[in-house]
Design an enzyme around this catalytic site. Structure first.
Site, PDB file in Angstrom:
ATOM      1  N   ALA A  18      -5.835  -7.044  -4.098  1.00 29.62           N
ATOM      2  CA  ALA A  18      -7.091  -6.390  -4.455  1.00 29.62           C
ATOM      3  C   ALA A  18      -8.044  -6.046  -3.311  1.00 29.62           C
ATOM      4  O   ALA A  18      -8.847  -5.113  -3.442  1.00 29.62           O
ATOM      5  CB  ALA A  18      -7.826  -7.277  -5.449  1.00 29.62           C
ATOM      6  N   PRO A  38      -9.878  -4.688   0.097  1.00 30.51           N
ATOM      7  CA  PRO A  38     -11.299  -5.029  -0.006  1.00 30.51           C
ATOM      8  C   PRO A  38     -11.991  -4.649  -1.311  1.00 30.51           C
ATOM      9  O   PRO A  38     -13.201  -4.809  -1.412  1.00 30.51           O
ATOM     10  CB  PRO A  38     -11.911  -4.256   1.174  1.00 30.51           C
ATOM     11  CG  PRO A  38     -11.037  -3.049   1.330  1.00 30.51           C
ATOM     12  CD  PRO A  38      -9.653  -3.508   0.956  1.00 30.51           C
ATOM     13  N   GLY A  39     -11.250  -4.164  -2.304  1.00 33.15           N
ATOM     14  CA  GLY A  39     -11.819  -4.149  -3.640  1.00 33.15           C
ATOM     15  C   GLY A  39     -12.396  -2.851  -4.190  1.00 33.15           C
ATOM     16  O   GLY A  39     -13.021  -2.865  -5.244  1.00 33.15           O
ATOM     17  N   LYS A  48     -10.790  -0.460  -5.574  1.00 37.59           N
ATOM     18  CA  LYS A  48     -10.151  -0.170  -6.865  1.00 37.59           C
ATOM     19  C   LYS A  48     -10.579  -1.207  -7.905  1.00 37.59           C
ATOM     20  O   LYS A  48     -10.689  -0.890  -9.085  1.00 37.59           O
ATOM     21  CB  LYS A  48      -8.632  -0.112  -6.717  1.00 37.59           C
ATOM     22  CG  LYS A  48      -8.205   1.027  -5.799  1.00 37.59           C
ATOM     23  CD  LYS A  48      -6.709   1.201  -5.716  1.00 37.59           C
ATOM     24  CE  LYS A  48      -6.346   2.211  -4.649  1.00 37.59           C
ATOM     25  NZ  LYS A  48      -6.375   1.668  -3.280  1.00 37.59           N
ATOM     26  N   ASP A  89      -5.803 -11.815  -3.596  1.00 38.82           N
ATOM     27  CA  ASP A  89      -5.457 -11.333  -2.260  1.00 38.82           C
ATOM     28  C   ASP A  89      -5.225 -12.544  -1.364  1.00 38.82           C
ATOM     29  O   ASP A  89      -5.700 -13.641  -1.658  1.00 38.82           O
ATOM     30  CB  ASP A  89      -6.551 -10.433  -1.662  1.00 38.82           C
ATOM     31  CG  ASP A  89      -5.977  -9.462  -0.635  1.00 38.82           C
ATOM     32  OD1 ASP A  89      -5.767  -8.272  -0.960  1.00 38.82           O
ATOM     33  OD2 ASP A  89      -5.697  -9.897   0.510  1.00 38.82           O
ATOM     34  N   ARG A 109     -10.780 -10.158   4.311  1.00 45.45           N
ATOM     35  CA  ARG A 109     -10.901  -9.026   3.376  1.00 45.45           C
ATOM     36  C   ARG A 109     -11.515  -9.487   2.060  1.00 45.45           C
ATOM     37  O   ARG A 109     -12.262  -8.754   1.420  1.00 45.45           O
ATOM     38  CB  ARG A 109      -9.528  -8.383   3.153  1.00 45.45           C
ATOM     39  CG  ARG A 109      -9.062  -7.551   4.351  1.00 45.45           C
ATOM     40  CD  ARG A 109      -7.585  -7.248   4.274  1.00 45.45           C
ATOM     41  NE  ARG A 109      -7.240  -6.237   3.293  1.00 45.45           N
ATOM     42  CZ  ARG A 109      -7.050  -4.949   3.569  1.00 45.45           C
ATOM     43  NH1 ARG A 109      -7.182  -4.514   4.802  1.00 45.45           N
ATOM     44  NH2 ARG A 109      -6.730  -4.100   2.631  1.00 45.45           N
ATOM     45  N   ASP A 147      -1.358  -2.480  -5.811  1.00 44.19           N
ATOM     46  CA  ASP A 147      -1.604  -1.610  -4.654  1.00 44.19           C
ATOM     47  C   ASP A 147      -1.222  -2.420  -3.392  1.00 44.19           C
ATOM     48  O   ASP A 147      -2.100  -2.858  -2.651  1.00 44.19           O
ATOM     49  CB  ASP A 147      -3.114  -1.265  -4.669  1.00 44.19           C
ATOM     50  CG  ASP A 147      -3.518  -0.243  -3.633  1.00 44.19           C
ATOM     51  OD1 ASP A 147      -2.767   0.715  -3.408  1.00 44.19           O
ATOM     52  OD2 ASP A 147      -4.598  -0.412  -3.040  1.00 44.19           O
ATOM     53  N   CYS A 180      -0.571   3.814   0.041  1.00 44.42           N
ATOM     54  CA  CYS A 180      -1.156   4.854   0.909  1.00 44.42           C
ATOM     55  C   CYS A 180      -0.043   5.419   1.777  1.00 44.42           C
ATOM     56  O   CYS A 180      -0.291   5.865   2.902  1.00 44.42           O
ATOM     57  CB  CYS A 180      -2.220   4.286   1.828  1.00 44.42           C
ATOM     58  SG  CYS A 180      -3.402   3.249   1.042  1.00 44.42           S
TER      59      CYS A 180
HETATM   60  N1  SAM Z   1      -6.425  -2.418  -3.585  1.00 40.85           N
HETATM   61  C1  SAM Z   1      -7.224  -2.552  -2.378  1.00 40.85           C
HETATM   62  C2  SAM Z   1      -8.412  -1.599  -2.472  1.00 40.85           C
HETATM   63  O1  SAM Z   1      -8.343  -0.603  -3.168  1.00 40.85           O
HETATM   64  O2  SAM Z   1      -9.429  -1.866  -1.827  1.00 40.85           O
HETATM   65  C3  SAM Z   1      -6.399  -2.332  -1.127  1.00 40.85           C
HETATM   66  C4  SAM Z   1      -5.213  -3.263  -1.042  1.00 40.85           C
HETATM   67  S1  SAM Z   1      -4.342  -3.211   0.475  1.00 40.85           S
HETATM   68  C5  SAM Z   1      -3.434  -1.752   0.364  1.00 40.85           C
HETATM   69  C6  SAM Z   1      -3.122  -4.430   0.240  1.00 40.85           C
HETATM   70  C7  SAM Z   1      -3.672  -5.841   0.150  1.00 40.85           C
HETATM   71  O3  SAM Z   1      -2.608  -6.695  -0.265  1.00 40.85           O
HETATM   72  C8  SAM Z   1      -4.168  -6.430   1.468  1.00 40.85           C
HETATM   73  O4  SAM Z   1      -5.516  -6.765   1.337  1.00 40.85           O
HETATM   74  C9  SAM Z   1      -3.321  -7.681   1.671  1.00 40.85           C
HETATM   75  O5  SAM Z   1      -4.062  -8.764   2.205  1.00 40.85           O
HETATM   76  C10 SAM Z   1      -2.863  -7.971   0.264  1.00 40.85           C
HETATM   77  N2  SAM Z   1      -1.624  -8.757   0.136  1.00 40.85           N
HETATM   78  C11 SAM Z   1      -0.500  -8.691   0.886  1.00 40.85           C
HETATM   79  N3  SAM Z   1       0.426  -9.540   0.433  1.00 40.85           N
HETATM   80  C12 SAM Z   1      -0.105 -10.168  -0.659  1.00 40.85           C
HETATM   81  C13 SAM Z   1       0.364 -11.152  -1.572  1.00 40.85           C
HETATM   82  N4  SAM Z   1       1.588 -11.694  -1.449  1.00 40.85           N
HETATM   83  N5  SAM Z   1      -0.456 -11.547  -2.568  1.00 40.85           N
HETATM   84  C14 SAM Z   1      -1.692 -11.025  -2.698  1.00 40.85           C
HETATM   85  N6  SAM Z   1      -2.197 -10.087  -1.857  1.00 40.85           N
HETATM   86  C15 SAM Z   1      -1.412  -9.669  -0.854  1.00 40.85           C
END
Ligand code: SAM
Length: 256
Positions: A111, A113-114, A116, A134, A139, A181, A233
């Site tokens: 989620a 930095p949030g 969405k 997350d 973040r 995401d 992305c």
């Molecule tokens: N959805 C967010 C937004 O719209 O602001 C952006 C998310 S970013 C693309 C991917 C996120 O996944 C990162 O913040 C990362 O720390 C987190 N992440 C990576 N592996 C993870 C896991 N196993 N469990 C939870 N979060 C994870």
């Protein structure tokens, strides 16, 4: 960055945070600041050719205003008070398409930095419940501040590996919607274009896709889930269609 975005002609998208205000009030605010409002766009061309102090309502998303590429609102009062969110159109699509009904239970699996998550809360009208996960502490801290500023009250944030969340925990028995995401190569982000420079190696793509398949498969094991939005992305098929296609073929999954 602003100059680069202007060169790429990417408009400045502004999502109206309906938890705090409404589109009409924001339109009036910008009119008072000297902008002319052109109404609802009829074509993508109208978004592409915006210039000067003009703005328009997006043709697909009802709460998205579009300004010319060079516009910077980071110091704007509406932004600092959480009335508007500076969020690209592509990033607004997942919550809009997931479209959970007010009152539903939703998981935002990766989620921070949030942006969405706050959009999801707006779609839910702050009614219902968002379980947001997350791994990244920094973040998550940014996310906490952002959610508070945006007036989100329906969300519980957890620093937890989503893969370790038990789908059969009774807490999640009413989760019908999941937004997923996950981390990706970021190869589709305008700030990382041109594409040749952003190209990830085959090994990196493989590693990312492995993780993406794992989280998608995990998400689809929550017993009450009816709809899931998977977004990245990335412009690489390996991280997108291929991930979805492979996971849907796993035995025991009855998703279309
Ligand atoms: N959805 C967010 C937004 O719209 O602001 C952006 C998310 S970013 C693309 C991917 C996120 O996944 C990162 O913040 C990362 O720390 C987190 N992440 C990576 N592996 C993870 C896991 N196993 N469990 C939870 N979060 C994870």
């Amino acid at each position: 960055l602003q100059a680069e975005l202007a060169r790429l002609k990417v408009p400045r998208y502004v999502r109206v945070n309906v938890l705090k205000t409404c589109v009409d009030d924001v339109v009036e605010f910008f009119k008072r600041q000297g902008y002319s409002f052109l109404g609802k766009a009829g074509s993508l061309e109208e978004l592409r050719t915006l210039s000067g102090k003009k703005f328009i309502l997006d043709l697909h998303l009802p709460e998205l205003l579009v300004f010319p590429p060079q516009t910077d609102f980071h110091d704007n009062r509406l932004y600092t008070s959480g009335h508007i969110i500076l969020q690209d159109k592509a990033s607004c699509l997942p919550a809009f398409l997931l479209s959970p009904a007010a009152g539903s239970h939703v998981i935002d699996a990766c989620a921070a930095p949030g942006n969405k998550t706050s959009h999801l809360a707006a779609v839910l009208k702050n009614k219902g419940h968002i379980f947001a996960f997350d791994l990244d502490t920094k973040r998550l801290a940014t996310m906490n501040t952002m959610l508070m500023r945006a007036g989100v009250t329906s969300c519980k944030l957890a620093q937890q590996d989503f893969l370790s969340v038990d789908p059969h925990d009774p807490k999640y028995s009413k989760v019908k919607y999941i937004l997923l995401d996950p981390s990706c190569s970021g190869s589709g982000m305008v700030t990382r274009l041109p594409l040749e420079e952003a190209a990830p190696s085959a090994e990196r793509l493989q590693a990312l896709a492995g993780f993406q398949r794992k989280v998608l498969s995990h998400a689809l094991r929550f017993p009450a889930v009816q709809r899931l939005i998977y977004s990245t992305c990335s412009v690489h098929r390996e991280e997108n269609e291929d991930v979805v296609h492979t996971v849907l073929q796993e035995p025991g999954l009855a998703f279309r």
